[in-house]
Design a protein around this motif. Structure first.
Motif: not given
Lengths: 441, 80
Positions: A51-52, A341, A343, A374-376
Motif C-alpha cells: 500500500r502507499s 495518494l 498522484e 515509488n512510496g509503496k
C-alpha cells in the motif's frame, strides 16, 4: 439419566480484547502464573505491504478505536521519516493537540469505566448509574467533550481524516479554535472532581521495582509526540534503534510478543512517563501528582491509574495553552495541503526506512516502515504498548500471588484482575503476527 | 475478532466440565447473552454444530437467554 450442571461463568471482562490469567498452585506454592493472550493476530503489518505510504495512517488507525489518533500519528511520523519530510512547526503543534485529546479520552475511559468499579466494589460501571449517577455522567460528559474536540480538529470523533503525511488537509478556523477552547476550559471543574474522586479511592499496596521506558528529551517539554527512547535504567537511544529496546520474543501462551530491555521486563505507560519526566509536567499536573502522592520513582503498578489522572490534568492544560497560542498568532491557513495518494507528486518520494515513536495512552508505540522508490510499503512493523507491558505484568503477578496466597480464591482473582487492569491493556491491538519460515521443506 | 476465542473458550470449558461430570453426552447448553456482546447467535450455533461433531457436544441444543447487559455467561448444561 439427564441432569443439569450449574456453571455460571462470565466470559467478558473489563479489558480491551481477550486474555486469560492462569494461576497454578501446587502444595501451597505458586507453580505457574501467566497471562494468556488468545486474541487472534490481526495481520495489520501484512495489510500494509504494497500500500502507499500516503494511506498508511488510515489503515493503521483501524488497529484501535481507542488509540486511533496515536496510531495515525505514529504512522505519519514513520512515513515522513522514511520520505525525509520535515513537518512545519504549526503541524507539530496541532498534532500535539490531537494527541492530548486521545490521551484525555482514553485515560478518562480507563479511570472511570474500567478501574473505578473495582475500587468502588462493583462488577462494572453499570451499577454505578444507580449509585454514583453524577460520576457516570461526568465520565461520559468528559469523554464526549474530548471526542468533540477531535471531531473539530481532524474531522472525525475517532479515526482522524484530515491528519496526513505532510500536515493537515483542513486547518481549524477562528470559530473552531473558539469552540475547542470553550469545551476544554469548561472541563476544568470536571478535572478537579476527577482528582478528588481518585484521592478518595484506595489503591492496593504492592511494590515491584522494574525498568520504566518512555520518550525522553533535552527540552522542558513533557515528551509525548517526539523524543528519544529512554529508561530509568539509564538507556537512551534515538527512535530508529527501537528494536534494541523492544527485543521482541515469542512465548507459547501469547499471540502477542513479549519484550525486555535491560532486565527481565519493562513497563511503559503513564507511570513510566511520570517516572522519567516528572519534572516536565505542567505545574497544575505536578500539584495533582503531589495530591495523589505520586513522585518519581513510583513502583506500585496499581498507581498507573493515578498517573493517568495526573496526565489528564497535564494534557488538558497543554491543550488550552496550544489553543491560546493559535488564538494569539492565528492559524496559517495556507499550510493546508491535500496529498491524496500523492498522484500529483506534492511530496517528493524516495526509498527509505522510517520510524515513528509516539507516546500513546498505554505507553510508547513504534511504527516502522520500509518503502520503495515509488512510496509503496515493502515492510512494516508495529510494536504496541500493551505487548511491551505483558511481560512486566507477568513478573508483577509472580511477585503478587505469593504475597496474597493465604487469601480466598475470589480475593486473589480480583487482585490479579485489578493488576492487569491497572496497565489498561489493549489486547486486541497487541496481538500481531510473526513471519513463518519453513526449513527443509 | 473477539468472538471466535470467546466461543472457543466456552466450547472447551464445556468439554472439560462434561468430562469432570463423566457425561456421555451434553444435550443442552444454557447461555445468557447480552445485547452488546458482538456475538452473532447464528454464528455461535454454527460453531457448536461444526466443532461439536465427534465430541460429547455433538447435537447439543443451545438455549440463549437475552440480557440487556454486555455479558456472555455460561449458566448451566444438561448432560447424560
Amino acid at each position: 439419566m439427564s441432569r443439569n450442571v450449574k456453571v455460571n461463568v462470565e466470559y467478558l471482562t473489563r479489558v480491551e480484547g481477550h486474555g486469560n490469567i492462569v494461576v497454578n498452585v501446587k502444595d501451597g506454592k505458586l507453580d505457574d502464573c501467566r497471562l494468556d493472550i488468545v486474541e487472534s493476530p490481526r495481520f495489520f503489518e501484512g495489510m500494509l505491504r504494497g500500500r502507499s505510504i500516503f494511506e498508511a495512517q488510515h489503515i493503521t488507525s483501524r488497529i484501535c478505536g481507542i488509540c486511533a489518533c496515536g496510531h495515525t500519528l505514529a504512522s505519519i511520523q514513520a512515513g515522513e521519516d522514511a520520505l525525509g519530510f520535515k513537518p512545519s512547526e504549526q503541524t507539530i503543534r496541532l498534532r500535539k493537540l490531537l494527541l492530548h485529546q486521545e490521551m484525555l479520552d482514553s485515560h478518562i475511559l480507563h479511570i472511570y469505566l474500567l478501574v473505578a468499579p473495582d475500587l468502588l466494589g462493583v462488577k462494572s460501571f453499570v451499577p454505578l448509574i444507580e449509585t454514583h449517577n453524577k460520576v457516570v455522567r461526568r465520565a461520559l460528559r468528559m469523554k464526549k467533550a474530548f471526542n468533540d474536540v477531535c471531531d473539530i480538529l481532524v474531522g472525525r470523533h475517532v479515526h482522524p481524516i484530515s491528519a496526513i503525511v505532510g500536515g493537515f488537509t483542513k486547518l481549524p478556523k477562528e470559530k473552531d479554535l473558539d469552540a475547542m477552547l470553550d469545551i476544554l476550559e469548561g472541563l476544568r471543574p470536571d478535572m478537579e472532581a476527577t482528582l478528588e474522586l481518585l484521592s478518595a479511592l484506595k489503591f492496593p499496596e504492592f511494590e515491584r521495582d522494574t525498568e520504566y521506558v518512555a520518550l525522553v528529551n533535552d527540552s522542558d517539554e513533557y515528551p509525548l509526540l517526539e523524543g528519544d527512547i529512554g529508561s530509568t535504567d539509564g538507556l537512551r537511544m534515538p527512535k530508529k534503534d527501537y528494536l534494541k529496546i523492544t527485543n521482541e520474543f515469542v512465548v507459547p501462551h501469547s499471540s502477542a510478543k513479549h519484550t525486555k530491555a535491560s532486565r527481565e521486563s519493562y513497563m511503559v505507560g503513564a507511570l513510566a512517563r511520570l517516572n522519567l519526566n516528572y519534572n516536565k509536567l505542567h505545574p497544575k499536573a505536578k500539584k495533582a501528582a503531589e495530591s495523589l502522592k505520586l513522585k518519581p520513582v513510583t513502583t506500585n503498578p496499581f498507581l498507573n491509574t493515578a498517573a493517568q489522572a495526573v496526565e489528564c490534568v497535564h494534557c488538558l492544560e497543554e491543550s488550552i495553552s496550544i489553543l491560546e497560542y493559535f488564538k494569539e498568532k492565528g492559524v496559517k491557513q495556507e499550510e493546508a495541503v491535500v496529498v491524496g495518494l500523492n498522484e500529483k507528486g506534492t511530496i517528493p518520494v524516495r526509498a527509505g526506512s522510517g520510524v515513528g515513536a509516539v507516546e500513546v495512552p498505554r505507553g510508547i508505540l513504534f511504527h516502522n516502515y520500509e518503502i520503495d522508490k515509488n512510496g509503496k510499503i515493502v515492510n512494516a512493523n508495529c510494536v504496541i504498548p500493551t505487548g511491551q507491558n505483558l511481560n512486566n505484568i507477568e513478573h508483577d503477578m509472580r511477585k503478587l500471588v505469593p504475597e496474597i496466597l493465604d487469601r480466598k480464591d475470589e480475593e486473589i482473582t480480583l487482585a490479579m484482575e485489578m493488576l492487569v487492569r491497572a496497565y489498561d491493556p489493549c489486547i486486541s491491538c497487541s496481538a500481531h503476527f510473526l513471519n513463518v519460515k519453513f526449513i527443509n521443506r | 475478532m473477539h468472538e471466535m476465542h470467546l466461543m472457543k473458550d466456552i466450547f472447551e470449558d464445556l468439554l472439560r466440565l462434561g468430562r469432570e461430570q463423566n457425561a456421555k453426552k451434553i444435550t443442552k447448553v444454557y447461555l445468557k447473552m447480552g445485547d452488546f456482546t458482538e456475538i452473532n447467535e447464528d454464528v455461535l450455533k454454527f460453531f457448536f454444530e461444526e466443532k461439536g461433531k465427534g465430541t460429547i457436544l455433538e447435537g447439543a441444543r443451545i438455549e440463549i437467554e437475552k440480557s440487556p447487559m454486555r455479558e456472555l455467561r455460561l449458566v448451566s448444561f444438561d448432560c447424560e
